[in-house]
Scaffold this active site. Structure first.
Site, PDB file in Angstrom:
ATOM      1  N   THR A   1       6.518   0.672   1.665  1.00 20.49           N
ATOM      2  CA  THR A   1       7.617   1.428   2.293  1.00 20.49           C
ATOM      3  C   THR A   1       6.992   2.398   3.280  1.00 20.49           C
ATOM      4  O   THR A   1       6.294   3.335   2.876  1.00 20.49           O
ATOM      5  CB  THR A   1       8.422   2.219   1.238  1.00 20.49           C
ATOM      6  OG1 THR A   1       8.899   1.315   0.252  1.00 20.49           O
ATOM      7  CG2 THR A   1       9.602   2.927   1.882  1.00 20.49           C
TER       8      THR A   1
ATOM      9  N   LYS B   1       8.881  11.022  -0.841  1.00 22.72           N
ATOM     10  CA  LYS B   1       8.265  10.291   0.279  1.00 22.72           C
ATOM     11  C   LYS B   1       9.339   9.547   1.090  1.00 22.72           C
ATOM     12  O   LYS B   1       9.369   9.624   2.312  1.00 22.72           O
ATOM     13  CB  LYS B   1       7.238   9.286  -0.272  1.00 22.72           C
ATOM     14  CG  LYS B   1       6.644   8.374   0.784  1.00 22.72           C
ATOM     15  CD  LYS B   1       5.941   7.161   0.177  1.00 22.72           C
ATOM     16  CE  LYS B   1       6.003   5.987   1.123  1.00 22.72           C
ATOM     17  NZ  LYS B   1       5.534   4.738   0.570  1.00 22.72           N
TER      18      LYS B   1
ATOM     19  N   LEU C   1       0.825  -1.209   0.000  1.00 19.64           N
ATOM     20  CA  LEU C   1       0.000   0.000   0.000  1.00 19.64           C
ATOM     21  C   LEU C   1       0.863   1.265   0.000  1.00 19.64           C
ATOM     22  O   LEU C   1       2.052   1.205   0.317  1.00 19.64           O
ATOM     23  CB  LEU C   1      -0.904  -0.036   1.245  1.00 19.64           C
ATOM     24  CG  LEU C   1      -1.911  -1.206   1.219  1.00 19.64           C
ATOM     25  CD1 LEU C   1      -2.405  -1.544   2.612  1.00 19.64           C
ATOM     26  CD2 LEU C   1      -3.073  -0.874   0.287  1.00 19.64           C
ATOM     27  N   PRO C   2       0.254   2.422  -0.335  1.00 21.89           N
ATOM     28  CA  PRO C   2       1.070   3.634  -0.496  1.00 21.89           C
ATOM     29  C   PRO C   2       1.806   4.069   0.777  1.00 21.89           C
ATOM     30  O   PRO C   2       2.989   4.365   0.725  1.00 21.89           O
ATOM     31  CB  PRO C   2       0.044   4.689  -0.924  1.00 21.89           C
ATOM     32  CG  PRO C   2      -1.083   3.921  -1.525  1.00 21.89           C
ATOM     33  CD  PRO C   2      -1.141   2.616  -0.765  1.00 21.89           C
TER      34      PRO C   2
ATOM     35  N   LYS D   1      15.758  -0.182   3.806  1.00 24.54           N
ATOM     36  CA  LYS D   1      15.148   0.454   2.625  1.00 24.54           C
ATOM     37  C   LYS D   1      15.335   1.976   2.659  1.00 24.54           C
ATOM     38  O   LYS D   1      15.743   2.605   1.676  1.00 24.54           O
ATOM     39  CB  LYS D   1      13.651   0.082   2.593  1.00 24.54           C
ATOM     40  CG  LYS D   1      12.810   0.836   1.601  1.00 24.54           C
ATOM     41  CD  LYS D   1      12.974   0.332   0.203  1.00 24.54           C
ATOM     42  CE  LYS D   1      12.223   1.197  -0.787  1.00 24.54           C
ATOM     43  NZ  LYS D   1      12.537   0.867  -2.155  1.00 24.54           N
TER      44      LYS D   1
HETATM   45  P1  NAD Z   1       0.397   2.422  -6.134  1.00 25.63           P
HETATM   46  O1  NAD Z   1      -0.136   3.752  -5.681  1.00 25.63           O
HETATM   47  O2  NAD Z   1       0.569   2.151  -7.583  1.00 25.63           O
HETATM   48  O3  NAD Z   1      -0.533   1.249  -5.551  1.00 25.63           O
HETATM   49  C1  NAD Z   1      -1.174   1.279  -4.294  1.00 25.63           C
HETATM   50  C2  NAD Z   1      -2.460   0.482  -4.419  1.00 25.63           C
HETATM   51  O4  NAD Z   1      -3.079   0.447  -3.131  1.00 25.63           O
HETATM   52  C3  NAD Z   1      -3.475   1.094  -5.388  1.00 25.63           C
HETATM   53  O5  NAD Z   1      -3.939   0.113  -6.299  1.00 25.63           O
HETATM   54  C4  NAD Z   1      -4.597   1.590  -4.471  1.00 25.63           C
HETATM   55  O6  NAD Z   1      -5.881   1.515  -5.092  1.00 25.63           O
HETATM   56  C5  NAD Z   1      -4.478   0.608  -3.331  1.00 25.63           C
HETATM   57  N1  NAD Z   1      -5.073   1.080  -2.072  1.00 25.63           N
HETATM   58  C6  NAD Z   1      -4.975   2.302  -1.501  1.00 25.63           C
HETATM   59  N2  NAD Z   1      -5.651   2.319  -0.333  1.00 25.63           N
HETATM   60  C7  NAD Z   1      -6.191   1.095  -0.181  1.00 25.63           C
HETATM   61  C8  NAD Z   1      -7.014   0.500   0.815  1.00 25.63           C
HETATM   62  N3  NAD Z   1      -7.413   1.180   1.898  1.00 25.63           N
HETATM   63  N4  NAD Z   1      -7.396  -0.788   0.638  1.00 25.63           N
HETATM   64  C9  NAD Z   1      -6.999  -1.490  -0.464  1.00 25.63           C
HETATM   65  N5  NAD Z   1      -6.226  -0.980  -1.442  1.00 25.63           N
HETATM   66  C10 NAD Z   1      -5.833   0.311  -1.298  1.00 25.63           C
HETATM   67  O7  NAD Z   1       1.789   2.254  -5.339  1.00 25.63           O
HETATM   68  P2  NAD Z   1       3.002   1.276  -5.743  1.00 25.63           P
HETATM   69  O8  NAD Z   1       3.909   1.972  -6.690  1.00 25.63           O
HETATM   70  O9  NAD Z   1       2.442  -0.062  -6.055  1.00 25.63           O
HETATM   71  O10 NAD Z   1       3.794   1.260  -4.341  1.00 25.63           O
HETATM   72  C11 NAD Z   1       3.319   0.525  -3.234  1.00 25.63           C
HETATM   73  C12 NAD Z   1       4.350   0.651  -2.127  1.00 25.63           C
HETATM   74  O11 NAD Z   1       5.616   0.144  -2.582  1.00 25.63           O
HETATM   75  C13 NAD Z   1       4.623   2.090  -1.683  1.00 25.63           C
HETATM   76  O12 NAD Z   1       4.790   2.110  -0.283  1.00 25.63           O
HETATM   77  C14 NAD Z   1       5.906   2.473  -2.426  1.00 25.63           C
HETATM   78  O13 NAD Z   1       6.654   3.459  -1.734  1.00 25.63           O
HETATM   79  C15 NAD Z   1       6.625   1.148  -2.446  1.00 25.63           C
HETATM   80  N6  NAD Z   1       7.594   0.973  -3.570  1.00 25.63           N
HETATM   81  C16 NAD Z   1       7.283   1.396  -4.823  1.00 25.63           C
HETATM   82  C17 NAD Z   1       8.204   1.219  -5.849  1.00 25.63           C
HETATM   83  C18 NAD Z   1       7.909   1.677  -7.261  1.00 25.63           C
HETATM   84  O14 NAD Z   1       8.842   1.723  -8.084  1.00 25.63           O
HETATM   85  N7  NAD Z   1       6.658   1.976  -7.594  1.00 25.63           N
HETATM   86  C19 NAD Z   1       9.438   0.603  -5.595  1.00 25.63           C
HETATM   87  C20 NAD Z   1       9.712   0.141  -4.308  1.00 25.63           C
HETATM   88  C21 NAD Z   1       8.775   0.346  -3.290  1.00 25.63           C
END
Ligand code: NAD
Length: 298
Positions: free
Chosen positions: A96, A246, A64-65, A171
């Site tokens: 994260t 972030k 999740l975000p 991380k």
């Molecule tokens: P994203 O925003 O694409 O996905 C988050 C998902 O969570 C979305 O589909 C959203 O609809 C869902 N969501 C939000 N609130 C919710 C709830 N209450 N119940 C159910 N679903 C819910 O984010 P992402 O890029 O997939 O990143 C996810 C995590 O991984 C973050 O913490 C980010 O910092 C970390 N991360 C991302 C990357 C990257 O390159 N994108 C790399 C490493 C780590």
């Protein structure tokens, strides 16, 4: 394994996909119906709430975000804890988030009779799709051994970092280095351009000299120096400026709690903050070089 998966975004969707491909029985939930449809098409079951996704699960994974979303999904009326009380389910949070929140969630999970590990990832969306992520796992040795086979379906490097929250510590510290080195390479490349050296020559020198680092030799922010880098395709794809912002916010907050100075991290945070304010939050974070290059050169 029976796995509940919550959060099917840019990272979560391909990760869940790989679990299905590995033969696990997956029940997925996301607030976005569209995200769930895509996964259902790939062979997963979908659920109407985190509680329903966790109902019969051996493991529940959250992707999740931010910490507020993880808290809501764990503790809400229709949350994971409502389904897992005393069932000895293992909860893996791969989002994260800050180490202090992880400790609080782990304590709540333990009180609920569940094991909890933090397992944030590096490798980006490409690594998530290819199943080659690095997982940084915080928790007991037993919990690590228990989650390793599940994480192995999504990553190729599964590292035990230590007790609860040390996965997030690893991380956050890595991304602190990354944010700073990218700003440093940007500064040097823009100075070289202003002083008249061919950026490709300068990049080549740095990449075979003591300035060499990932931000220079793999992800160089100057367009054209590295063919596959986001800078060469208009700073699209890659790792967004707002995500770097972030992560630097997590680092500076954690440093405040630890009463530990982060001089360069705080400055780097301001650079990415400026990019975000200028409307470049969705560009790859290497676009930070735009703050340095002369008007008309970018
Ligand atoms: P994203 O925003 O694409 O996905 C988050 C998902 O969570 C979305 O589909 C959203 O609809 C869902 N969501 C939000 N609130 C919710 C709830 N209450 N119940 C159910 N679903 C819910 O984010 P992402 O890029 O997939 O990143 C996810 C995590 O991984 C973050 O913490 C980010 O910092 C970390 N991360 C991302 C990357 C990257 O390159 N994108 C790399 C490493 C780590």
């Amino acid at each position: 394994m029976k796995i509940g998966f919550i959060g099917l975004g840019n990272m979560g969707a391909p990760m869940a996909h790989n679990l299905v491909k590995a033969g696990h029985a997956l029940t997925a939930y996301d607030v976005s119906a569209e995200a769930m449809q895509t996964l259902a098409a790939a062979g997963a079951k979908t659920a109407p709430s985190p509680k329903a996704a966790a109902q019969d699960a051996d493991f529940v994974i959250t992707m999740l975000p931010a910490a507020a979303h993880v808290k809501a999904v764990l503790t809400g009326e229709e949350g994971i804890f409502a389904a897992t009380a005393k069932k000895n389910v293992t909860i893996i949070d791969s989002s994260t988030i800050d180490p202090a929140s992880v400790k609080a969630f782990a304590e709540l999970a333990n009180q609920n009779g569940n094991a909890f590990v933090d397992a944030p990832v590096s490798g980006g969306t490409g690594g998530a799709a290819a199943g080659t992520l690095t997982f940084m796992v915080g928790g007991s040795k037993e919990a690590y051994e228990h989650v390793k086979p599940v994480l192995s379906a999504m990553g190729k490097n599964i590292v035990h970092c230590g007790d609860t929250s040390t996965g997030q510590v690893a991380k956050i510290c890595n991304n602190l280095v990354l944010g700073i080195t990218m700003a440093g390479v940007s500064e040097a490349m823009a100075l070289g351009e202003a002083l008249g050296i061919d950026p490709a020559v300068l990049g080549g020198i740095i990449n075979t000299s003591t300035g060499r680092c990932w931000s220079s030799d793999t992800y160089n922010p100057f367009p054209g120096v590295i063919e596959m880098a986001p800078s060469t395709r208009g700073y699209t794809g890659g790792f967004g400026t707002d995500l770097m912002l972030k992560d630097l916010g997590l680092a500076t907050d954690a440093a405040k709690h630890a009463r530990q100075p982060v001089y360069l991290g705080a400055l780097a945070q301001q650079l990415y903050q400026t990019m975000s304010t200028k409307g470049a939050g969705r560009l790859d974070f290497s676009a930070v070089i735009k703050l340095y290059r002369k008007e008309g050169n970018t």
